[in-house]
Design an enzyme around this catalytic site. Structure first.
Site, PDB file in Angstrom:
ATOM      1  N   ASP A  56       0.885  -1.169   0.000  1.00  0.00           N
ATOM      2  CA  ASP A  56       0.000   0.000   0.000  1.00  0.00           C
ATOM      3  C   ASP A  56       0.917   1.213   0.000  1.00  0.00           C
ATOM      4  O   ASP A  56       1.802   1.316   0.868  1.00  0.00           O
ATOM      5  CB  ASP A  56      -0.877  -0.039   1.265  1.00  0.00           C
ATOM      6  CG  ASP A  56      -1.934   1.054   1.265  1.00  0.00           C
ATOM      7  OD1 ASP A  56      -1.597   2.213   0.921  1.00  0.00           O
ATOM      8  OD2 ASP A  56      -3.089   0.749   1.596  1.00  0.00           O
ATOM      9  N   ASN A  84       2.284   4.736 -10.423  1.00  0.00           N
ATOM     10  CA  ASN A  84       0.978   4.892 -11.067  1.00  0.00           C
ATOM     11  C   ASN A  84      -0.181   4.978 -10.057  1.00  0.00           C
ATOM     12  O   ASN A  84      -1.196   5.614 -10.342  1.00  0.00           O
ATOM     13  CB  ASN A  84       0.767   3.706 -12.022  1.00  0.00           C
ATOM     14  CG  ASN A  84      -0.660   3.598 -12.495  1.00  0.00           C
ATOM     15  OD1 ASN A  84      -1.105   4.335 -13.371  1.00  0.00           O
ATOM     16  ND2 ASN A  84      -1.421   2.697 -11.889  1.00  0.00           N
ATOM     17  N   TYR A 162      -7.496  16.583  -5.259  1.00  0.00           N
ATOM     18  CA  TYR A 162      -6.779  15.745  -6.227  1.00  0.00           C
ATOM     19  C   TYR A 162      -5.793  16.592  -7.021  1.00  0.00           C
ATOM     20  O   TYR A 162      -4.617  16.254  -7.155  1.00  0.00           O
ATOM     21  CB  TYR A 162      -7.800  15.077  -7.157  1.00  0.00           C
ATOM     22  CG  TYR A 162      -7.196  14.267  -8.286  1.00  0.00           C
ATOM     23  CD1 TYR A 162      -6.680  12.997  -8.061  1.00  0.00           C
ATOM     24  CD2 TYR A 162      -7.160  14.775  -9.591  1.00  0.00           C
ATOM     25  CE1 TYR A 162      -6.135  12.250  -9.099  1.00  0.00           C
ATOM     26  CE2 TYR A 162      -6.623  14.035 -10.630  1.00  0.00           C
ATOM     27  CZ  TYR A 162      -6.114  12.775 -10.383  1.00  0.00           C
ATOM     28  OH  TYR A 162      -5.567  12.042 -11.414  1.00  0.00           O
ATOM     29  N   LYS A 166      -1.707  16.351  -6.992  1.00  0.00           N
ATOM     30  CA  LYS A 166      -0.970  16.016  -8.221  1.00  0.00           C
ATOM     31  C   LYS A 166       0.017  17.131  -8.588  1.00  0.00           C
ATOM     32  O   LYS A 166       1.106  16.862  -9.104  1.00  0.00           O
ATOM     33  CB  LYS A 166      -1.956  15.771  -9.374  1.00  0.00           C
ATOM     34  CG  LYS A 166      -2.753  14.480  -9.246  1.00  0.00           C
ATOM     35  CD  LYS A 166      -1.871  13.265  -9.473  1.00  0.00           C
ATOM     36  CE  LYS A 166      -2.643  11.976  -9.416  1.00  0.00           C
ATOM     37  NZ  LYS A 166      -1.803  10.789  -9.639  1.00  0.00           N
ATOM     38  N   VAL A 195      -8.767   9.124 -19.298  1.00  0.00           N
ATOM     39  CA  VAL A 195      -8.926   7.704 -19.632  1.00  0.00           C
ATOM     40  C   VAL A 195     -10.094   7.140 -18.825  1.00  0.00           C
ATOM     41  O   VAL A 195     -10.205   7.392 -17.614  1.00  0.00           O
ATOM     42  CB  VAL A 195      -7.638   6.908 -19.299  1.00  0.00           C
ATOM     43  CG1 VAL A 195      -7.737   5.481 -19.834  1.00  0.00           C
ATOM     44  CG2 VAL A 195      -6.412   7.602 -19.859  1.00  0.00           C
ATOM     45  N   THR A 197     -11.425   4.958 -16.708  1.00  0.00           N
ATOM     46  CA  THR A 197     -11.106   3.929 -15.710  1.00  0.00           C
ATOM     47  C   THR A 197     -12.000   4.199 -14.505  1.00  0.00           C
ATOM     48  O   THR A 197     -12.804   5.133 -14.519  1.00  0.00           O
ATOM     49  CB  THR A 197      -9.640   4.045 -15.258  1.00  0.00           C
ATOM     50  OG1 THR A 197      -9.491   5.300 -14.583  1.00  0.00           O
ATOM     51  CG2 THR A 197      -8.670   3.973 -16.422  1.00  0.00           C
TER      52      THR A 197
END
Ligand code: NAP
Length: 230
Positions: A56, A84, A162, A166, A195, A197
């Site tokens: 983790d 990733n 987020y 980032k 993408v 996902t």
């Protein structure tokens, strides 16, 4: 023959990295997942050059254990690390719109812990092996949402925690690059584009959130038609 570590390899973009890299049987790919028993898409690949390990990224000890396992197989070396693993909580609020101060702080710290500190823990765990490798390359998944110019031009007001976590990755990458360039390392932050996902909104507000993101993307990239399929 090259060796790769990919974090967050159970699904989405991480799984695709593992799928494509392991298609070359000369590569050894270490796929890091949180839970081997639920990583069914990964086990379905059933390739002998994929070694699945558990860690983790919010727990440095588990990453160090994974690095020890990699080292046993490679003789203390690693060529490429792909940071990733990442998350968002899709809070659905702007930076000044959270219902409580506590909810805002929780979302900020939670994203920072996985997306930013996770990359640091992972990089530190594998650096000793990378120093002995040939490629000396570390790729970390950032986001266009972390770009200050794109944020202002596209008027993306959602996903504040987020985006901030980032953006911090970009500085993390710069710090490592500054420290290790003389040793032949390349540290790179990349955005994979949008993408489809499990990272993209899936809750009741998903349609509205996706519409908002697509409209924002179109403001800076007029040819943008929507997310790529994973
Ligand atoms: N999709 C996009 O449009 C997009 C755009 C820009 C950047 N990115 C970045 O690309 C990367 C991959 O995202 P994705 O779209 O493939 O999302 P995803 O399908 O949700 O995959 C994220 C992966 O990260 C893993 N993960 C989350 N927290 C973790 C932790 N604490 N420790 C270890 N692994 C953890 C998840 O593990 P579990 O399988 O156990 O849940 C999952 O395998 C992320 O860093 C994301 O921010 C994605």
């Amino acid at each position: 023959m090259s060796s790769y570590v990919v974090t967050g390899a159970a699904k989405g973009i991480g799984l695709e990295f593992v799928t494509q890299l392991s298609a070359n049987s000369a590569n050894t790919v270490f796929a890091i997942v949180r839970n081997k028993s639920t990583a069914t898409q990964l086990s379905a690949l059933s390739r002998t050059n994929i070694i699945v390990l558990e860690a983790d990224v919010t727990d440095a000890k588990t990453l160090k254990r994974a690095a020890t396992e990699v080292s046993k197989t490679t003789g203390g070396k690693l060529d490429y690390l792909i940071n990733n693993a990442g998350k968002t909580n899709h809070p659905g609020f702007t930076i000044d719109g959270f219902p409580t101060t506590e909810a805002l702080e929780h979302d900020l710290l939670d994203n920072f812990k996985t997306n930013t500190i996770g990359v640091i823990h992972s990089t530190n765990a594998f650096l000793p092996l990378l120093k002995n490798g040939v490629a000396k390359k570390v790729v970390s998944l950032s986001s266009a949402l972390a770009d200050t110019d794109i944020t202002v031009a596209s008027q993306v007001v959602g996903e504040p925690s987020y985006a901030i976590s980032k953006a911090a990755i970009n500085m993390v990458v710069a710090k490592y690059a500054a420290q290790y360039m003389a040793e032949g390392f390349t540290f790179l932050a990349i955005c994979p584009g949008m993408v489809k996902t499990s990272m993209l909104p899936t809750g009741p507000d998903a349609v509205e959130e996706l519409k908002m993101l697509t409209e924002a993307a179109a403001r800076v990239a007029p040819d943008f038609k929507g997310p790529h399929l994973a």
